[in-house]
Design an enzyme around this catalytic site. Structure first.
Site, PDB file in Angstrom:
ATOM      1  N   ASN A 246      12.821  23.298 -50.563  1.00 36.42           N
ATOM      2  CA  ASN A 246      12.740  21.841 -50.401  1.00 36.42           C
ATOM      3  C   ASN A 246      13.754  21.322 -49.387  1.00 36.42           C
ATOM      4  O   ASN A 246      14.944  21.635 -49.489  1.00 36.42           O
ATOM      5  CB  ASN A 246      13.052  21.155 -51.736  1.00 36.42           C
TER       6      ASN A 246
ATOM      7  N   HIS B 112      21.533  18.856 -53.625  1.00 32.43           N
ATOM      8  CA  HIS B 112      20.841  17.916 -52.744  1.00 32.43           C
ATOM      9  C   HIS B 112      21.843  17.265 -51.787  1.00 32.43           C
ATOM     10  O   HIS B 112      22.961  16.964 -52.183  1.00 32.43           O
ATOM     11  CB  HIS B 112      20.154  16.816 -53.564  1.00 32.43           C
TER      12      HIS B 112
ATOM     13  N   THR C 152      17.165  15.803 -46.711  1.00 27.72           N
ATOM     14  CA  THR C 152      18.242  15.132 -45.963  1.00 27.72           C
ATOM     15  C   THR C 152      18.211  15.413 -44.457  1.00 27.72           C
ATOM     16  O   THR C 152      18.442  14.505 -43.651  1.00 27.72           O
ATOM     17  CB  THR C 152      19.612  15.553 -46.536  1.00 27.72           C
TER      18      THR C 152
ATOM     19  N   ASP D 219       7.855  14.963 -56.445  1.00 27.25           N
ATOM     20  CA  ASP D 219       9.141  15.659 -56.544  1.00 27.25           C
ATOM     21  C   ASP D 219       9.980  14.975 -57.639  1.00 27.25           C
ATOM     22  O   ASP D 219      10.131  13.750 -57.627  1.00 27.25           O
ATOM     23  CB  ASP D 219       9.822  15.509 -55.170  1.00 27.25           C
ATOM     24  N   HIS D 220      10.501  15.749 -58.584  1.00 23.43           N
ATOM     25  CA  HIS D 220      11.404  15.233 -59.619  1.00 23.43           C
ATOM     26  C   HIS D 220      10.804  14.113 -60.468  1.00 23.43           C
ATOM     27  O   HIS D 220      11.463  13.076 -60.675  1.00 23.43           O
ATOM     28  CB  HIS D 220      12.727  14.739 -59.003  1.00 23.43           C
TER      29      HIS D 220
ATOM     30  N   ALA E 265      17.956  22.380 -49.528  1.00 21.28           N
ATOM     31  CA  ALA E 265      18.131  23.301 -48.388  1.00 21.28           C
ATOM     32  C   ALA E 265      18.968  22.707 -47.263  1.00 21.28           C
ATOM     33  O   ALA E 265      19.555  23.447 -46.478  1.00 21.28           O
ATOM     34  CB  ALA E 265      16.768  23.716 -47.843  1.00 21.28           C
ATOM     35  N   SER E 266      19.040  21.367 -47.171  1.00 22.37           N
ATOM     36  CA  SER E 266      19.808  20.759 -46.071  1.00 22.37           C
ATOM     37  C   SER E 266      21.267  21.169 -46.151  1.00 22.37           C
ATOM     38  O   SER E 266      21.896  21.046 -47.208  1.00 22.37           O
ATOM     39  CB  SER E 266      19.709  19.229 -46.138  1.00 22.37           C
TER      40      SER E 266
ATOM     41  N   HIS F 157      15.826  24.092 -54.180  1.00 28.33           N
ATOM     42  CA  HIS F 157      16.029  22.697 -53.746  1.00 28.33           C
ATOM     43  C   HIS F 157      17.313  22.629 -52.920  1.00 28.33           C
ATOM     44  O   HIS F 157      18.145  23.525 -52.964  1.00 28.33           O
ATOM     45  CB  HIS F 157      16.161  21.783 -54.967  1.00 28.33           C
TER      46      HIS F 157
HETATM   47  P1  13P Z   1      18.052  18.202 -49.430  1.00 25.74           P
HETATM   48  O1  13P Z   1      18.048  16.716 -49.301  1.00 25.74           O
HETATM   49  O2  13P Z   1      19.401  18.760 -49.645  1.00 25.74           O
HETATM   50  O3  13P Z   1      17.348  18.865 -48.281  1.00 25.74           O
HETATM   51  O4  13P Z   1      17.222  18.570 -50.749  1.00 25.74           O
HETATM   52  C1  13P Z   1      15.849  18.276 -50.802  1.00 25.74           C
HETATM   53  C2  13P Z   1      15.274  18.530 -52.137  1.00 25.74           C
HETATM   54  O5  13P Z   1      15.684  19.441 -52.834  1.00 25.74           O
HETATM   55  C3  13P Z   1      14.191  17.644 -52.588  1.00 25.74           C
HETATM   56  O6  13P Z   1      13.804  17.918 -53.901  1.00 25.74           O
END
Ligand code: 13P
Length: 278
Positions: free
Chosen positions: A227, A177, A230, A81-82, A207-208, A205
């Protein structure tokens, strides 16, 4: 079973639902994610960010993640990721990861295209996700964010995908994020326009903190990978805090972390049902 990210995206497109991508940092989180996937008979991306590699050690975390994916009864792609550069992409692919993300979103459009093309070349056929537009917030620790600026422009996105050859595109439509200070406001008209402009699956990205209703709408409008990080960490911290407050007889780590795995599994399962895995 370990599968390629491309297989998972194909399945998501065919079935018109989203594959959840959940970030791991250690064995407990990996166990929770894969138990949730098995309980829902869901395919998942097991995602690892560069912060997690630094924390747990690249070789050990990759080996554990690949072993867990192979052992799972459901399809699992192990994903970076990233990743910041093509060298990280090449290292992850050499180590056996089956999906990668290059993040040039802080660069201008032309520089992002150039970086992403280098990543696609380094990926030697492995599925590549890229990001266009700004997604606010840090990946490993949650601050609170109002919104992400600038959002992804559909015409830029169309050019970006044509010139880079990426397999999927992470977009900015008001997502960030970490948790949000207020109600996040997603730009669904922009999502519709991006869906028509871009021929590859869209990724959301951050989604939390987004409501289940808004996430379900994103899936309805064509997001095929979502994604989550969090909210899993939140479940972990809540569980550890509660269990430690009550005390654990005999300093039994299996009880302390066992309860956290159950809590994280529940958090992942809730998201999977929103993404279409009932
Ligand atoms: P969150 O931490 O907001 O769920 O985002 C996760 C994410 O996008 C990881 O790349």
């Amino acid at each position: 079973m370990l599968v390629s990210g491309r297989d998972l995206l194909k399945r998501a497109v065919a079935e018109r639902r989203a594959i959840g991508s959940f970030n791991t940092y250690n064995l407990e989180i990996t166990r929770a994610i894969l138990r949730a996937a098995e309980a829902r008979d869901a395919s998942v991306f097991l995602a690892i960010g560069t912060g997690a590699f630094e924390y747990a050690g690249f070789e050990v975390l990759v080996a554990a993640s690949l072993a867990a994916a192979r052992e799972a009864s459901v399809p699992v792609a192990v994903h970076v990721d990233h990743a910041p550069d093509a060298e990280t992409i090449a290292r992850c692919i050499d180590a056996g990861l089956t999906s990668v993300m290059i993040d040039g979103s802080k660069l201008g459009l032309d520089e992002n295209i150039a970086l992403t093309r280098r990543a696609v070349d380094s990926a030697r056929g492995v599925c590549v996700e890229a990001e266009l537009g700004g997604i606010a917030g840090a990946e490993d620790s949650s601050g609170a964010h109002e919104t992400s600026i600038p959002m992804t422009d559909p015409a830029d996105a169309s050019r970006f995908v044509a010139e880079t050859g990426v397999d999927s595109l992470a977009i900015a439509i008001g997502n960030a994020h970490g948790f949000y200070t207020g109600e996040p406001h997603l730009d669904f008209d922009r999502l519709r326009a991006l869906e028509s402009a871009v021929p590859v699956p869209l990724v959301l990205h951050g989604a939390s903190g987004i409501s289940d209703g808004d996430l379900a709408r994103c899936v309805e409008l064509g997001v095929r990978k979502v994604n989550v990080n969090t909210e899993i960490r939140y479940a972990l911290f809540e569980s550890l805090t509660a269990v430690l407050r009550d005390g654990v007889p005999g300093y039994d780590v299996t009880k302390l972390f066992g309860a956290a795995i159950v809590a994280m599994q529940q958090a992942v399962e809730e998201k999977l049902s929103v993404f279409g895995w009932d």
